[in-house]
Design a protein around this motif. Structure first.
Motif, short mmCIF file in Angstrom:
data_model
loop_
_atom_site.label_atom_id
_atom_site.label_comp_id
_atom_site.label_asym_id
_atom_site.label_seq_id
_atom_site.Cartn_x
_atom_site.Cartn_y
_atom_site.Cartn_z
N GLU A 133 3.62 0.19 -1.10
CA GLU A 133 2.71 0.79 -2.07
C GLU A 133 1.68 -0.24 -2.53
OE1 GLU A 133 4.90 2.61 -5.23
OE2 GLU A 133 6.38 3.51 -3.88
N PRO A 135 -1.43 0.88 -4.27
CA PRO A 135 -2.49 1.61 -4.98
C PRO A 135 -3.30 0.69 -5.87
CG PRO A 135 -0.34 2.04 -5.99
CD PRO A 135 -0.08 1.27 -4.72
N HIS A 136 -4.64 0.82 -5.78
CA HIS A 136 -5.57 0.04 -6.60
C HIS A 136 -5.49 -1.47 -6.31
CE1 HIS A 136 -5.81 3.82 -8.78
NE2 HIS A 136 -4.52 3.76 -9.01
N ASP A 153 0.93 3.49 0.85
CA ASP A 153 0.05 4.05 -0.17
C ASP A 153 -1.09 3.07 -0.44
OD1 ASP A 153 -1.20 5.24 -2.27
OD2 ASP A 153 0.59 5.46 -3.53
N THR A 155 -4.00 4.24 -1.93
CA THR A 155 -4.88 5.03 -2.77
C THR A 155 -5.78 4.13 -3.61
OG1 THR A 155 -3.19 6.76 -2.93
CG2 THR A 155 -4.97 6.80 -4.55
N ASP A 156 -7.09 4.34 -3.48
CA ASP A 156 -8.09 3.61 -4.26
C ASP A 156 -8.00 2.09 -4.06
OD1 ASP A 156 -10.30 3.84 -5.96
OD2 ASP A 156 -9.14 3.23 -7.70
N LYS A 173 -1.66 7.07 2.70
CA LYS A 173 -2.38 7.70 1.60
C LYS A 173 -3.56 6.79 1.28
CE LYS A 173 1.89 9.61 -0.34
NZ LYS A 173 2.82 9.57 -1.51
N ARG A 175 -6.69 7.94 -0.04
CA ARG A 175 -7.73 8.64 -0.79
C ARG A 175 -8.55 7.66 -1.61
NH1 ARG A 175 -3.11 11.72 -1.14
NH2 ARG A 175 -3.24 13.84 -0.29
N THR A 176 -9.86 7.79 -1.52
CA THR A 176 -10.86 6.97 -2.24
C THR A 176 -10.74 5.48 -1.93
OG1 THR A 176 -9.56 6.68 -4.29
CG2 THR A 176 -10.93 8.67 -4.12
N ALA A 177 -10.01 5.10 -0.90
CA ALA A 177 -9.93 3.69 -0.52
C ALA A 177 -11.28 3.23 0.03
CB ALA A 177 -8.83 3.47 0.52
N HIS A 193 -4.40 10.33 5.28
CA HIS A 193 -5.12 11.02 4.20
C HIS A 193 -6.24 10.10 3.73
CE1 HIS A 193 -2.47 14.54 3.56
NE2 HIS A 193 -1.55 13.74 4.07
#
Length: 406
Positions: A133, A135-136, A153, A155-156, A173, A175-177, A193
């Motif tokens: 993971e 994310p961000h 993951d 994400t972003d 995942k 998204r918005t990466a 995704h």
């Protein structure tokens, strides 16, 4: 009657909300100050058995090659330019950690948690990061060649200028990466995704996007030569360069624009019949009126029932949240004791006996307070014990040799 229907909908919605069990959002505790934990800068820890908690430890330049860090808590730790080659970081906690310039080549990062971690310029070549993971997280300029990131993951996440050549990114995942200028030649992105991801000026030559979700993804300036888009959804390659393969019929090919495709569709669309007469809807039937009146009665009943039970449910929910937060604080305090004990042992120093005993006694008192607490007010005893114990730990740390230089 037209005003009655919206009123009924609002009443039913309100009744539904009141009838649901009360819940309280659990706010994640902020990490400690980076580097405020154990002082292990530049240490050679190969072969060492590290404690579970290394939260916010200063491991700048430390050597941790092939060290077993499975499940360790390294939240907020500083690992800048640390060597973690072939280290086992499976299920480790690296949220908010500083790994700028760190060498994690061939490391095991399976199910690692690295939310908002800083990995700028880090070497993650050949890592196994299945279900990790990020994310961000900031992976700007990171090297991830041949990395396995299946179901990871991102994400972003920021992957500007990152090197992901021949990486496996299936089912990620993303998204918005932000993959701006990233090198993704021959990367595998099947079923990824990537909704609203940014792939501007990225090298996607010979990459595989089979069944990928690409709604809103930005491919302007990207090299998609020989990239495969078999069964990809919502592929819009407006502004991209090169000749891709396997583009679905509804995709927008490089060189075309979405506006042009829309205009073409409008040109070829058959004319619609215009109705010659507008039929006015009839008024509400008696059956509809009966349903509305019954619904209002049911709404009032649900509201009264919800108000009667809401106070008890709120207390149960608040107590659960308060107990969970108190348990986490006591657990973190115990980890701080373990970390300081480990630091003193590895540096072969000892602290003042009285303060050390006071910290241990405070930890036991906090656990006892948790055990007997029945209300949020009772939990204050645990908080007071933890605060007293942390003061004792601070006294121990301040009296260690070299404390003034930290």
């Amino acid at each position: 009657m037209r005003r009655l229907v919206p009123a009924l909908v609002a009443a039913l919605s309100l009744a539904f909300l009141f009838s649901l069990p009360a819940t309280a959002a659990h706010a994640a505790s902020a990490p400690c100050k980076p580097g405020s934990g154990a002082k292990l800068r530049g240490k050679d820890l190969t072969g060492a058995t590290l404690p579970y908690s290394m939260r916010c430890a200063d491991l700048t330049g430390a050597k941790l090659d092939a060290v077993d860090l499975t499940g360790k808590d390294l939240t907020g730790a500083v690992l800048r330019k640390a060597s973690l080659k072939e280290a086992d970081l499976g299920q480790a906690h690296l949220d908010y950690a500083d790994l700028r310039g760190a060498d994690l080549s061939e490391a095991d990062l399976g199910q690692t948690r690295a939310k908002q971690a800083n990995l700028r310029g880090a070497n993650l070549a050949d890592v196994d990061a299945v279900q990790a993971e990020f994310p961000h997280a900031d992976l700007t300029g990171a090297v991830l060649t041949r990395a396995v990131l299946t179901q990871a993951d991102l994400t972003d996440a920021t992957l500007v200028d990152a090197d992901l050549k021949d990486a496996t990114l299936g089912q990620i995942k993303g998204r918005t990466a932000d993959f701006t200028r990233a090198k993704l030649g021959e990367a595998k992105l099947g079923q990824a995704h990537l909704e609203h991801a940014v792939l501007r000026d990225a090298d996607l030559s010979e990459a595989e996007f089979t069944q990928a979700e690409l709604d809103g993804a930005d491919f302007h300036g990207a090299n998609v030569d020989k990239a495969s888009f078999i069964q990809a959804d919502d592929a819009d390659l407006t502004g991209a360069r090169g000749t891709p393969t396997g583009l679905p019929d509804d995709a927008v090919a490089p060189g075309a624009t979405a506006e042009e495709d829309t205009a073409a569709d409008e040109t070829t669309a058959p004319a619609q019949d215009v109705p010659g007469k507008v039929v006015r809807p009839k008024g509400p039937s008696p059956a509809l009126i009966l349903v509305i009146v019954s619904g209002l009665g049911l709404s009032l009943t649900l509201i009264l029932w919800g108000v009667a039970h809401r106070r008890k449910e709120r207390f149960v929910a608040e107590m659960a949240v308060a107990r969970h937060a108190a348990e986490e604080d006591v657990t973190r305090f115990g980890e701080e004791i373990d970390a300081l004990d480990f630091e003193m042992k590895i540096n072969q120093v000892s602290g003042p006996t009285y303060e050390w005993r006071a910290a241990l006694d405070a930890y036991e008192a906090a656990k006892q307070a948790l055990h007997v607490a029945q209300t949020p007010y009772d939990l204050q005893g645990a908080a007071v014990a933890v605060a007293r114990g942390r003061q004792a730990l601070h006294a121990v740390r301040s009296r260690l040799p070299g404390a003034g230089n930290r």
